[in-house]
Design a protein around this motif. Sequence first.
Motif, PDB file in Angstrom:
ATOM      1  N   THR A  80       1.068  -1.646   0.138  1.00 37.77           N
ATOM      2  CA  THR A  80      -0.053  -0.246  -0.018  1.00 37.77           C
ATOM      3  C   THR A  80       0.526   1.351  -0.329  1.00 37.77           C
ATOM      4  O   THR A  80       0.712   2.276  -1.099  1.00 37.77           O
ATOM      5  N   VAL A  81       1.688   1.929   1.007  1.00 40.43           N
ATOM      6  CA  VAL A  81       2.907   2.366   1.375  1.00 40.43           C
ATOM      7  C   VAL A  81       3.775   2.416  -0.536  1.00 40.43           C
ATOM      8  O   VAL A  81       3.414   3.877  -0.424  1.00 40.43           O
ATOM      9  N   LEU A  82       4.450   1.151  -0.722  1.00 40.53           N
ATOM     10  CA  LEU A  82       4.612   1.851  -2.412  1.00 40.53           C
ATOM     11  C   LEU A  82       3.710   2.176  -2.899  1.00 40.53           C
ATOM     12  O   LEU A  82       4.756   3.130  -4.104  1.00 40.53           O
ATOM     13  N   ASP A  83       2.545   1.586  -3.585  1.00 38.86           N
ATOM     14  CA  ASP A  83       1.862   2.226  -4.097  1.00 38.86           C
ATOM     15  C   ASP A  83       1.501   4.014  -4.000  1.00 38.86           C
ATOM     16  O   ASP A  83       1.616   4.360  -4.985  1.00 38.86           O
ATOM     17  N   ASP A  84       1.124   4.116  -2.735  1.00 41.64           N
ATOM     18  CA  ASP A  84       1.636   5.711  -2.834  1.00 41.64           C
ATOM     19  C   ASP A  84       2.261   6.024  -3.583  1.00 41.64           C
ATOM     20  O   ASP A  84       2.684   6.791  -3.449  1.00 41.64           O
ATOM     21  N   VAL A  85       3.637   6.086  -2.762  1.00 41.13           N
ATOM     22  CA  VAL A  85       4.919   7.028  -3.341  1.00 41.13           C
ATOM     23  C   VAL A  85       4.757   6.861  -4.699  1.00 41.13           C
ATOM     24  O   VAL A  85       5.033   7.596  -5.321  1.00 41.13           O
ATOM     25  N   PHE A  86       5.158   5.782  -5.207  1.00 43.79           N
ATOM     26  CA  PHE A  86       4.623   5.419  -7.006  1.00 43.79           C
ATOM     27  C   PHE A  86       4.123   6.495  -7.524  1.00 43.79           C
ATOM     28  O   PHE A  86       4.061   6.885  -8.154  1.00 43.79           O
ATOM     29  N   GLY A  87       2.816   6.126  -7.064  1.00 43.06           N
ATOM     30  CA  GLY A  87       0.973   7.692  -7.394  1.00 43.06           C
ATOM     31  C   GLY A  87       1.522   9.312  -6.830  1.00 43.06           C
ATOM     32  O   GLY A  87       1.366  10.065  -7.838  1.00 43.06           O
ATOM     33  N   PHE A  88       2.956   9.569  -6.456  1.00 40.71           N
ATOM     34  CA  PHE A  88       3.673  11.053  -6.277  1.00 40.71           C
ATOM     35  C   PHE A  88       3.646  11.136  -7.659  1.00 40.71           C
ATOM     36  O   PHE A  88       4.357  12.580  -8.098  1.00 40.71           O
ATOM     37  N   ALA A  89       4.656   9.940  -8.195  1.00 38.09           N
ATOM     38  CA  ALA A  89       5.239  10.199  -9.693  1.00 38.09           C
ATOM     39  C   ALA A  89       4.411  11.318 -10.516  1.00 38.09           C
ATOM     40  O   ALA A  89       5.223  12.016 -11.333  1.00 38.09           O
ATOM     41  N   GLY A  90       3.343  11.058 -10.509  1.00 32.56           N
ATOM     42  CA  GLY A  90       2.120  12.368 -11.052  1.00 32.56           C
ATOM     43  C   GLY A  90       2.843  14.115 -10.769  1.00 32.56           C
ATOM     44  O   GLY A  90       2.539  14.611 -11.796  1.00 32.56           O
ATOM     45  N   TYR A  91       3.113  13.845  -9.737  1.00 30.09           N
ATOM     46  CA  TYR A  91       3.672  15.328  -9.555  1.00 30.09           C
ATOM     47  C   TYR A  91       4.853  15.441 -10.659  1.00 30.09           C
ATOM     48  O   TYR A  91       5.677  16.590 -10.163  1.00 30.09           O
ATOM     49  N   LEU A  92       5.581  15.163 -10.775  1.00 32.96           N
ATOM     50  CA  LEU A  92       6.959  15.089 -11.569  1.00 32.96           C
ATOM     51  C   LEU A  92       6.652  15.550 -13.165  1.00 32.96           C
ATOM     52  O   LEU A  92       7.597  15.691 -13.602  1.00 32.96           O
ATOM     53  N   ILE A  93       5.666  14.664 -13.478  1.00 33.97           N
ATOM     54  CA  ILE A  93       5.458  15.230 -14.490  1.00 33.97           C
ATOM     55  C   ILE A  93       4.119  15.957 -15.071  1.00 33.97           C
ATOM     56  O   ILE A  93       3.363  16.604 -15.876  1.00 33.97           O
ATOM     57  N   GLY A  94       3.888  16.883 -13.783  1.00 32.11           N
ATOM     58  CA  GLY A  94       2.406  17.296 -13.788  1.00 32.11           C
ATOM     59  C   GLY A  94       1.140  16.645 -14.402  1.00 32.11           C
ATOM     60  O   GLY A  94      -0.038  17.516 -15.023  1.00 32.11           O
ATOM     61  N   GLN A  95       0.779  15.398 -14.321  1.00 33.90           N
ATOM     62  CA  GLN A  95       0.227  15.363 -14.582  1.00 33.90           C
ATOM     63  C   GLN A  95      -0.707  13.646 -14.105  1.00 33.90           C
ATOM     64  O   GLN A  95       0.210  12.512 -13.518  1.00 33.90           O
ATOM     65  N   PRO A  96      -2.184  13.293 -13.805  1.00 37.07           N
ATOM     66  CA  PRO A  96      -2.600  11.775 -12.892  1.00 37.07           C
ATOM     67  C   PRO A  96      -1.808  10.963 -13.526  1.00 37.07           C
ATOM     68  O   PRO A  96      -1.775  10.513 -14.407  1.00 37.07           O
ATOM     69  N   ALA A  97      -1.097   9.758 -12.631  1.00 35.57           N
ATOM     70  CA  ALA A  97      -1.266   8.676 -13.152  1.00 35.57           C
ATOM     71  C   ALA A  97      -2.053   7.727 -12.354  1.00 35.57           C
ATOM     72  O   ALA A  97      -1.041   7.607 -11.456  1.00 35.57           O
ATOM     73  N   VAL A  98      -2.285   6.596 -12.861  1.00 35.25           N
ATOM     74  CA  VAL A  98      -2.728   4.987 -11.882  1.00 35.25           C
ATOM     75  C   VAL A  98      -1.757   3.703 -12.438  1.00 35.25           C
ATOM     76  O   VAL A  98      -0.896   3.704 -12.862  1.00 35.25           O
ATOM     77  N   THR A  99      -1.542   2.880 -11.596  1.00 37.97           N
ATOM     78  CA  THR A  99      -0.905   2.066 -10.844  1.00 37.97           C
ATOM     79  C   THR A  99      -1.984   0.881 -12.340  1.00 37.97           C
ATOM     80  O   THR A  99      -2.996   0.599 -12.373  1.00 37.97           O
ATOM     81  N   ARG A 100      -0.394   0.118 -12.928  1.00 41.21           N
ATOM     82  CA  ARG A 100      -0.727  -0.742 -13.767  1.00 41.21           C
ATOM     83  C   ARG A 100      -0.134  -2.136 -13.903  1.00 41.21           C
ATOM     84  O   ARG A 100      -0.740  -2.819 -13.632  1.00 41.21           O
ATOM     85  N   SER A 101       0.546  -2.141 -13.152  1.00 43.50           N
ATOM     86  CA  SER A 101       1.418  -3.153 -11.959  1.00 43.50           C
ATOM     87  C   SER A 101       2.164  -2.609 -11.029  1.00 43.50           C
ATOM     88  O   SER A 101       3.155  -1.704 -11.369  1.00 43.50           O
ATOM     89  N   LEU A 102       2.548  -3.718 -10.335  1.00 45.44           N
ATOM     90  CA  LEU A 102       3.539  -3.571  -8.901  1.00 45.44           C
ATOM     91  C   LEU A 102       4.280  -4.540  -8.835  1.00 45.44           C
ATOM     92  O   LEU A 102       3.558  -5.831  -8.421  1.00 45.44           O
ATOM     93  N   SER A 103       5.427  -4.929  -8.234  1.00 45.26           N
ATOM     94  CA  SER A 103       5.867  -6.022  -7.823  1.00 45.26           C
ATOM     95  C   SER A 103       7.561  -4.967  -7.524  1.00 45.26           C
ATOM     96  O   SER A 103       7.991  -4.988  -6.807  1.00 45.26           O
ATOM     97  N   ILE A 104       6.864  -6.414  -6.410  1.00 41.79           N
ATOM     98  CA  ILE A 104       7.813  -6.059  -5.060  1.00 41.79           C
ATOM     99  C   ILE A 104       8.818  -7.559  -4.498  1.00 41.79           C
ATOM    100  O   ILE A 104       8.608  -8.569  -4.698  1.00 41.79           O
ATOM    101  N   ASP A 105      10.285  -6.588  -4.004  1.00 35.58           N
ATOM    102  CA  ASP A 105      10.511  -8.303  -3.123  1.00 35.58           C
ATOM    103  C   ASP A 105      10.623  -7.821  -2.279  1.00 35.58           C
ATOM    104  O   ASP A 105      11.463  -6.175  -1.888  1.00 35.58           O
ATOM    105  N   TYR A 106      10.321  -8.874  -1.432  1.00 34.79           N
ATOM    106  CA  TYR A 106      10.703  -8.495   0.004  1.00 34.79           C
ATOM    107  C   TYR A 106      12.031  -9.453   0.455  1.00 34.79           C
ATOM    108  O   TYR A 106      12.326 -10.488   0.413  1.00 34.79           O
ATOM    109  N   ASP A 107      13.022  -8.511   1.102  1.00 35.31           N
ATOM    110  CA  ASP A 107      14.439  -9.046   1.037  1.00 35.31           C
ATOM    111  C   ASP A 107      14.315  -9.299   2.676  1.00 35.31           C
ATOM    112  O   ASP A 107      14.818 -10.479   3.071  1.00 35.31           O
TER     113      ASP A 107
END
Length: 160
Positions: A64-91
Motif C-alpha cells: 500500500t505504502v509503495l503504491d502510494d509513494v509511486f503515485g506521487f510520480a504524477g507530480y513529477l510530470i504534472g499529470q495523474p497516473a495510476v498503477t497498472r503493475s506493481l512488483s515487490i521483492d521483500y528482502d
Amino acid sequence: MTWEPPHDGPLPQHHHNCLGCGDRNPHGHHLQVRLEGGALHARHTFDERHAGAPGITHGGAIATVLDDVFGFAGYLIGQPAVTRSLSIDYDRPVPVGAICDITARLERREDRKLFLTAEGVDASGARLFTARALFLVVDLQHFHGPRPPDSSARSSRTLL
Ligand SMILES: CCCCCCCC(=O)SCCNC(=O)CCNC(=O)[C@H](O)C(C)(C)COP(=O)(O)OP(=O)(O)OC[C@H]1O[C@@H](n2cnc3c(N)ncnc32)[C@H](O)[C@@H]1OP(=O)(O)O
C-alpha cells in the motif's frame, strides 16, 4: 502552459481520504512524501495496525505504502497516473515500530507509460524491500467513472 516540476520539498497529498497519504483517513498511513533531487522520499514507521506476523509488518501494508509513494510520480510530470503493475521483492522483515526510508524514482517514460523503481531501507541503511511499477498516465475523466450510490466517502477532493 508549460509544466514546471516542483522544487525539492514536501509534495501535496493526493486527497484527504487517500489510504496512503490522506490526512483525514483514520485507517491511512498518513505518508508525507518529499521531492529530493528528482527522487520521491518518504520516511515511514509501520505500527501495530500493520502487523502480519507478530511484530512484523504485513506485506500488503508495505505494498500500500509503495503504491502510494509511486503515485506521487504524477507530480513529477504534472499529470495523474495510476498503477497498472506493481512488483515487490521483500528482502528482510520490516519490524513494526522501526523507521523505514523509502526512495522512489521515475526511471523512464515511454509515452503514457511511467517505469518506476523504489527501495526501502532501515535506519542503518540495510535494504528491506525493492519494487518496480508501471504507472499509466490518465486524464481526469478516469476518476469520474461510475460511482456507488453512497458517494459520501469521496466528498473531499484536494487533488482529484
Ligand atoms: C492521482 C494518483 C493517485 C495515486 C494513488 C496511489 C496509486 C493507486 O492506488 S492507483 C489505483 C490502482 N490502479 C487502478 O485503479 C488502475 C486500474 N487500471 C486501469 O484503469 C487501466 O488498466 C489503466 C488506465 C491503468 C490502463 O488501461 P489502458 O489504457 O487500457 O492500458 P493498457 O492498454 O492495458 O496498457 C497500456 C500499455 O501498457 C502496457 N502494459 C500493460 N501492462 C504491462 C505490464 N505489466 N508490463 C509492461 N507493459 C504493460 C500495454 O502493453 C500497453 O502498451 P502500448 O500502449 O505500447 O500498447
